[in-house]
Design a protein around this motif. Structure first.
Motif, mmCIF file in Angstrom:
data_model
loop_
_atom_site.group_PDB
_atom_site.id
_atom_site.type_symbol
_atom_site.label_atom_id
_atom_site.label_comp_id
_atom_site.label_asym_id
_atom_site.label_seq_id
_atom_site.Cartn_x
_atom_site.Cartn_y
_atom_site.Cartn_z
ATOM 1 N N SER A 274 0.798 -1.238 0.000
ATOM 2 C CA SER A 274 0.000 0.000 0.000
ATOM 3 C C SER A 274 0.829 1.286 0.000
ATOM 4 O O SER A 274 0.271 2.378 -0.009
ATOM 5 C CB SER A 274 -1.006 0.043 1.173
ATOM 6 O OG SER A 274 -0.367 0.449 2.367
ATOM 7 N N TYR A 284 3.271 6.076 -8.147
ATOM 8 C CA TYR A 284 2.970 4.645 -8.062
ATOM 9 C C TYR A 284 2.264 4.372 -6.753
ATOM 10 O O TYR A 284 2.524 5.023 -5.762
ATOM 11 C CB TYR A 284 4.243 3.788 -8.009
ATOM 12 C CG TYR A 284 5.352 4.215 -8.910
ATOM 13 C CD1 TYR A 284 5.482 3.646 -10.167
ATOM 14 C CD2 TYR A 284 6.282 5.166 -8.497
ATOM 15 C CE1 TYR A 284 6.516 4.027 -11.005
ATOM 16 C CE2 TYR A 284 7.315 5.554 -9.332
ATOM 17 C CZ TYR A 284 7.426 4.982 -10.585
ATOM 18 O OH TYR A 284 8.443 5.366 -11.406
ATOM 19 N N LYS A 285 1.406 3.340 -6.781
ATOM 20 C CA LYS A 285 0.877 2.835 -5.500
ATOM 21 C C LYS A 285 1.033 1.329 -5.530
ATOM 22 O O LYS A 285 0.720 0.674 -6.530
ATOM 23 C CB LYS A 285 -0.591 3.244 -5.346
ATOM 24 C CG LYS A 285 -1.215 2.647 -4.119
ATOM 25 C CD LYS A 285 -2.254 3.571 -3.504
ATOM 26 C CE LYS A 285 -2.778 3.086 -2.168
ATOM 27 N NZ LYS A 285 -3.163 1.704 -2.059
ATOM 28 N N VAL A 287 0.451 -2.673 -4.299
ATOM 29 C CA VAL A 287 -0.731 -3.461 -3.914
ATOM 30 C C VAL A 287 -0.897 -3.445 -2.386
ATOM 31 O O VAL A 287 0.097 -3.419 -1.650
ATOM 32 C CB VAL A 287 -0.621 -4.937 -4.373
ATOM 33 C CG1 VAL A 287 -0.845 -5.069 -5.850
ATOM 34 C CG2 VAL A 287 0.685 -5.557 -3.938
ATOM 35 N N SER A 288 -2.147 -3.465 -1.930
ATOM 36 C CA SER A 288 -2.399 -3.378 -0.488
ATOM 37 C C SER A 288 -2.343 -4.742 0.193
ATOM 38 O O SER A 288 -2.212 -4.811 1.406
ATOM 39 C CB SER A 288 -3.785 -2.778 -0.233
ATOM 40 O OG SER A 288 -3.802 -1.478 -0.738
ATOM 41 N N ASP A 289 -2.464 -5.806 -0.593
ATOM 42 C CA ASP A 289 -2.486 -7.136 0.000
ATOM 43 C C ASP A 289 -1.052 -7.603 0.297
ATOM 44 O O ASP A 289 -0.216 -7.672 -0.606
ATOM 45 C CB ASP A 289 -3.182 -8.079 -0.991
ATOM 46 C CG ASP A 289 -3.321 -9.471 -0.425
ATOM 47 O OD1 ASP A 289 -4.373 -9.742 0.153
ATOM 48 O OD2 ASP A 289 -2.362 -10.265 -0.529
ATOM 49 N N TYR A 293 1.935 -8.686 -2.284
ATOM 50 C CA TYR A 293 3.178 -7.900 -2.340
ATOM 51 C C TYR A 293 4.392 -8.837 -2.235
ATOM 52 O O TYR A 293 5.322 -8.767 -3.045
ATOM 53 C CB TYR A 293 3.185 -6.868 -1.200
ATOM 54 C CG TYR A 293 4.487 -6.098 -1.097
ATOM 55 C CD1 TYR A 293 4.787 -5.069 -1.998
ATOM 56 C CD2 TYR A 293 5.426 -6.412 -0.115
ATOM 57 C CE1 TYR A 293 5.996 -4.372 -1.911
ATOM 58 C CE2 TYR A 293 6.626 -5.714 -0.023
ATOM 59 C CZ TYR A 293 6.900 -4.699 -0.927
ATOM 60 O OH TYR A 293 8.097 -4.016 -0.847
ATOM 61 N N GLU A 302 3.623 -8.531 -10.636
ATOM 62 C CA GLU A 302 3.266 -7.109 -10.601
ATOM 63 C C GLU A 302 2.952 -6.670 -9.167
ATOM 64 O O GLU A 302 2.152 -7.310 -8.492
ATOM 65 C CB GLU A 302 2.028 -6.906 -11.498
ATOM 66 C CG GLU A 302 1.693 -5.469 -11.771
ATOM 67 C CD GLU A 302 2.887 -4.637 -12.249
ATOM 68 O OE1 GLU A 302 3.484 -3.951 -11.392
ATOM 69 O OE2 GLU A 302 3.214 -4.681 -13.448
ATOM 70 N N GLU A 305 -0.173 -1.142 -8.109
ATOM 71 C CA GLU A 305 -1.624 -1.133 -8.283
ATOM 72 C C GLU A 305 -1.992 -0.023 -9.265
ATOM 73 O O GLU A 305 -2.860 -0.163 -10.097
ATOM 74 C CB GLU A 305 -2.258 -0.862 -6.927
ATOM 75 C CG GLU A 305 -3.617 -1.469 -6.745
ATOM 76 C CD GLU A 305 -3.997 -1.406 -5.278
ATOM 77 O OE1 GLU A 305 -4.105 -2.483 -4.681
ATOM 78 O OE2 GLU A 305 -4.157 -0.291 -4.745
ATOM 79 N N GLU A 306 -1.307 1.089 -9.144
ATOM 80 C CA GLU A 306 -1.570 2.235 -10.033
ATOM 81 C C GLU A 306 -0.241 2.861 -10.411
ATOM 82 O O GLU A 306 0.621 3.021 -9.559
ATOM 83 C CB GLU A 306 -2.342 3.340 -9.286
ATOM 84 C CG GLU A 306 -3.702 2.961 -8.816
ATOM 85 C CD GLU A 306 -4.187 3.917 -7.707
ATOM 86 O OE1 GLU A 306 -3.668 5.049 -7.612
ATOM 87 O OE2 GLU A 306 -5.061 3.495 -6.947
#
Ligand code: SF4
Length: 397
Positions: A274, A284-285, A287-289, A293, A302, A305-306
């Motif tokens: 995150s 960049y952001k 992934v929160s999981d 990650y 990958e 997320e963004e």
């Protein structure tokens, strides 16, 4: 000598490390964090975050890291060895300035003398302690894993370990809280003599246990919220704190150098699930999981997320938004030079708001929001951004 010149010209960079582990989940929390202490997961996180840092270090030879911030989650809960391992990896992978500000967030229930001594020896020089309230009933409602007396002891231990730059976090607008209680909280916490205070209005996120209090009508209404905020600004200023951002106050010059990067367009790289980055013109952001990650880093998948490249117009819009969070405010020359856009349309709106005591000018001419203006910042910023979008670029400067 060319080598010296190159070092001098390096671009400042902040590093953020997200530590996604906590002892228990607070009733208002919607952050990316785990409350299980599975060794396998912690080892996986540590491996992944260190690999990620090493990989990114090779992409940033022309940067000098001047701030490092371990946030979360609860970094102190992860333990001294793990935090030291990550910091050492950062030092080996990046060019870290000798005077870098190096902060870790801590919660009162996971601060031991041993951890603090080690953190100090590793080079951490700033601690951000989550106190949130001086009222034990309130702390229980928030499902915080500590009481106020533990918070005071944790603070004293931090001082005893030799940290001279300590920030405390507090929340206002808590269930059943009134203005008098809130000011008493500030009074008590100021007895500790912190260098920095962050004040956050309680946000009720859907699906969090604190929503129950909202349903029962026990969260203070908007007017009380506004009064609590304005009273706190006045109170802290009367006690020698300077407001430098909507929610942040410091004694002279002791603002958070890391967080200022977010509000002044500085570059930063984030590691851990995150975490966000703003680096080399793109944002960049991750992934929160946590498991996604770890897998992404370990097997080369990958983890973004963004990703977005930010056009200049959008940067101008962000400049307005982030700068107006700070008391440094908007600077005409800087804005026009950086974005080649005219400042006059913005100034018309700023002037208009001045007549309602929502904006003001600093002695250097910069425009900023007043404490009252901070309360309605969304509307003023939206108006300014609209004016910015409609303006035509300056063709001659
Ligand atoms: S300490 Fe922070 S991240 Fe952890 S559960 Fe509480 S609010 Fe969430």
């Amino acid at each position: 000598m060319p080598i010296l010149t190159l070092k001098k010209n390096k671009t400042p960079l902040g590093i953020y490390v997200h530590v996604p582990f906590c002892r228990s989940r607070c009733a208002y929390c919607d952050f990316c964090t785990q409350t299980s202490r599975e060794d396998k997961l912690i080892d996986g996180y540590l491996d992944a975050v260190c690999d990620h840092i090493k990989e990114a270090g090779s992409l940033a030879p022309n940067y000098k890291v001047d701030t490092i911030y371990f946030g979360g989650g609860t970094p102190s809960f992860l333990g001294a060895d793990a935090l030291a391992t990550i910091l050492t990896t950062i030092r080996r992978s990046f060019d870290v300035d000798n005077n870098a500000e190096i902060t870790f967030e801590a919660n009162p229930d996971s601060v031991s003398d041993q951890l603090l001594r080690r953190m100090k020896a590793e080079g951490f020089n700033r601690v951000s302690l989550g106190i949130q309230s001086d009222n034990d009933d309130m702390l229980e409602k928030l499902n915080r894993p500590h009481n106020y007396s533990q918070a005071v002891h944790a603070y004293q231990r931090i001082r005893k370990a030799g940290f001279r730059n300590v920030s405390v976090d507090l929340i206002y607008g808590l269930p059943d809280q009134n203005n008098r209680q809130w000011l008493e909280t500030l009074e008590h916490v100021l007895e500790l003599m912190p260098e920095h205070i962050s004040l956050y209005g309680l946000e009720v996120h859907p699906g969090t246990p604190i929503e129950e209090y909202e349903r029962m009508g026990r969260i203070p209404d908007d007017d009380t919220f506004a009064d609590m905020y304005l009273n706190a600004v006045k109170f802290l200023e009367s006690r020698g704190f300077r407001q430098y951002e909507i929610s942040n106050f410091s004694r002279k010059g002791l603002y958070s150098r890391h967080n200022m990067k977010y509000w002044t367009g500085g570059e930063y790289l984030g590691f851990g699930p995150s975490a966000a980055s703003d680096f080399a013109g793109s944002r960049y952001k991750l992934v929160s999981d946590l498991r996604a990650y770890i897998n992404g880093i370990k097997v080369g998948g990958e983890v973004m997320e963004e990703i977005e490249a930010i056009p200049l117009r959008e940067r101008a819009s962000e400049y307005i938004m982030t700068r107006l969070r700070t008391t440094a405010g908007l600077n005409r020359q800087e804005y026009e030079k950086q974005f080649l856009l005219p400042f006059d349309p913005l100034e018309e709106i700023l002037e208009l708001n001045r007549s309602y005591n929502l904006t003001t000018q600093n002695p250097n001419g910069n425009w900023r929001l007043t404490p009252r203006g901070f309360m309605v910042s969304t509307k003023i910023i939206a108006d300014l951004q609209m004016a910015q979008e409609d303006s035509r670029p300056i063709t001659r400067y």
